[in-house]
Write an enzyme that holds these catalytic residues in place. Structure first.
Site, short mmCIF file in Angstrom:
data_model
loop_
_atom_site.label_atom_id
_atom_site.label_comp_id
_atom_site.label_asym_id
_atom_site.label_seq_id
_atom_site.Cartn_x
_atom_site.Cartn_y
_atom_site.Cartn_z
N GLU A 327 3.28 8.33 4.73
CA GLU A 327 2.28 7.29 4.51
C GLU A 327 2.82 6.26 3.52
OE1 GLU A 327 -2.13 9.25 5.11
OE2 GLU A 327 -1.30 9.23 3.09
N CYS A 328 2.82 5.00 3.89
CA CYS A 328 3.19 3.90 3.01
C CYS A 328 4.55 4.15 2.36
CB CYS A 328 2.10 3.63 1.99
SG CYS A 328 2.22 1.99 1.23
N GLY A 329 4.62 4.50 1.08
CA GLY A 329 5.90 4.77 0.46
C GLY A 329 6.66 5.89 1.15
#
Length: 436
Positions: A327-329
């Site tokens: 997720e994201c990072g």
């Protein structure tokens, strides 16, 4: 029945978090059990709440969650003496289009639960106008009840007197006034406050905030103005499917953005969570059946992540036979490369072709509704997932097959579709809930 309050403000940056932490610790010091919540999608504040109260705090979100889910989450406050919900942004700030049970505004939670609001007002650069703002917020939505205000950063006794007189004339209770006090300022970085776990002196800072607020705010008057809340039984629990039975979860300073309610829901469904630290060059547990890389601050540790060969090779080996999701990072780390703020490019895991850059900063912020075009851990094609995106990276390349069709809160299709390749999937949004 617990005393219940929402801590809100006309805008961001006026002291909601500091007041919430100070009140929570001050009442805890008096022997009261305090339960905090955070309105809206925020990873950082709940950890501060837990540091202040000794009890886990969770997010409640009217755009992403239905009333039953919110009722289930807040029911944990039923055995406390005081419930405090910290708002986000301004009291009525949400998105333009209604979500599951509201627009994401703090006022939605206050109205839904019947919790009175304490406003933090920063009257810097004004005097009587602060009363006009408070009165406007009081009268904007009839079902949202204002308990009173706490003034923050007052310039002088004369300044305080002018503001107090105006608020009294408007019929608004003033619980106290805080002069400027640099010693209780919480350090910040580009995604918000520096995380509680990164601050060795956080306990002392909260203690000082509690002492300062107890000196300037009538704590008994605040409690007297609180609502008497009786938790309602929720028909259903959390609508969250764990991504696997045994979950290898990346967990350290670079991978820390996990909603507490998600982890609790996974455990409640019988899943086992096995943390590992990429920054310590640890690989995911070989006995796990899925690996999950949450968001966080990989851009601050990109060089170390790139140099940690055991982590990267172990992750690649894991992904040969089992699903890995970021997720994201975490999505960025699954990609081919990440360019940091200094323009230095770092090789990442290479399970996906995503390339991102923090040298070309662009803020991506907002709610996301994704309809999966392919499976990801815990969810099948066609699932409608609600989440939130917040980062400052620029996409340089996103060449893999899109994972989902992703809309923002207005229904507009966006380019951040997520990716899939082999057993690896990733999204820029952080999952909050699945539509029932």
């Amino acid at each position: 029945m617990p005393a219940s309050l929402v801590i809100s403000a006309p805008a961001s940056g006026v002291g909601k978090t500091t007041l919430t932490l100070a009140l929570a610790r001050a009442w805890r010091n008096r022997g009261l059990n305090v339960q905090c919540f955070k309105s809206g999608p925020d990873y950082i504040d709940p950890a501060f709440h837990a540091a202040a109260t000794g009890r886990a705090s969770v997010n409640v979100d009217s755009w992403a969650m239905d009333r039953s889910t919110i009722a289930h989450l807040v029911s944990r406050g039923g055995n406390s003496d005081v419930v405090l919900a910290e708002g986000s942004m301004g009291l009525f700030d949400g998105v333009a289009a209604r979500g599951v049970s509201g627009t994401g505004a703090t006022a939605d939670i206050a109205e839904m639960l019947g919790w009175p609001v304490v406003l933090v007002i920063d009257p810097s650069g004004q005097a009587q106008t602060a009363a006009a703002i408070a009165a406007g917020l009081r009268d904007y939505r009839a079902a949202v009840r204002l308990a009173g205000v706490v003034l923050n950063r007052v310039a002088s006794p004369r300044h305080e007197d002018l503001v107090r007189r105006a608020l009294n004339e408007a019929g608004i209770k003033v619980f106290g006034a805080l002069p400027r006090h640099a010693e209780i300022s919480l350090p910040k970085r580009h995604l918000g406050l520096v995380q509680a776990e990164e601050q060795a002196e956080i306990g002392k800072l909260i203690d000082e905030a509690a002492r300062f607020v107890a000196e300037h705010v009538d704590l008994d008057a605040v409690l007297h103005a609180a609502g008497q809340w009786s938790p309602q039984a929720a028909a259903n629990g959390l609508n969250v499917t764990p991504p696997g039975q045994r979950i290898a979860l990346a967990r350290d300073a670079a991978f820390s953005f996990v909603y507490p309610h998600m982890l609790e829901a996974w455990r409640a469904a019988g899943a086992e969570i096995v943390p590992f630290s990429p920054l310590a060059d640890e690989a995911p547990d070989a006995s796990a059946d899925v690996c999950w890389l949450p968001g966080g601050y990989p851009e601050l540790h990109a060089g170390k992540i790139a140099a940690n060969a055991r982590f990267r090779s172990g992750l690649r080996a894991f992904a040969e036979t089992r699903p890995v999701h970021g997720e994201c990072g975490g999505y960025m780390v699954l990609g081919a490369g990440l360019t940091d703020a200094d323009g230095i490019s770092h090789e990442m895991a290479g399970l996906l072709g995503l390339e991102t850059s923090f040298a070309k900063r662009r803020m991506h912020l907002g709610y996301r509704l994704a309809e999966l075009a392919a499976p990801m851990p815990g969810h099948q094609p066609g699932a409608r997932l609600r989440g939130h995106e917040f980062h400052y990276s620029t996409i340089l390349a996103q060449p893999d097959t899109p994972l989902a069709v992703v809309h923002d809160a207005t229904g507009t299709v966006i380019a951040e579709t997520g990716s899939r390749r082999g057993h690896a999937t990733g999204t820029f949004f952080h999952l909050i809930a699945e539509d029932r």
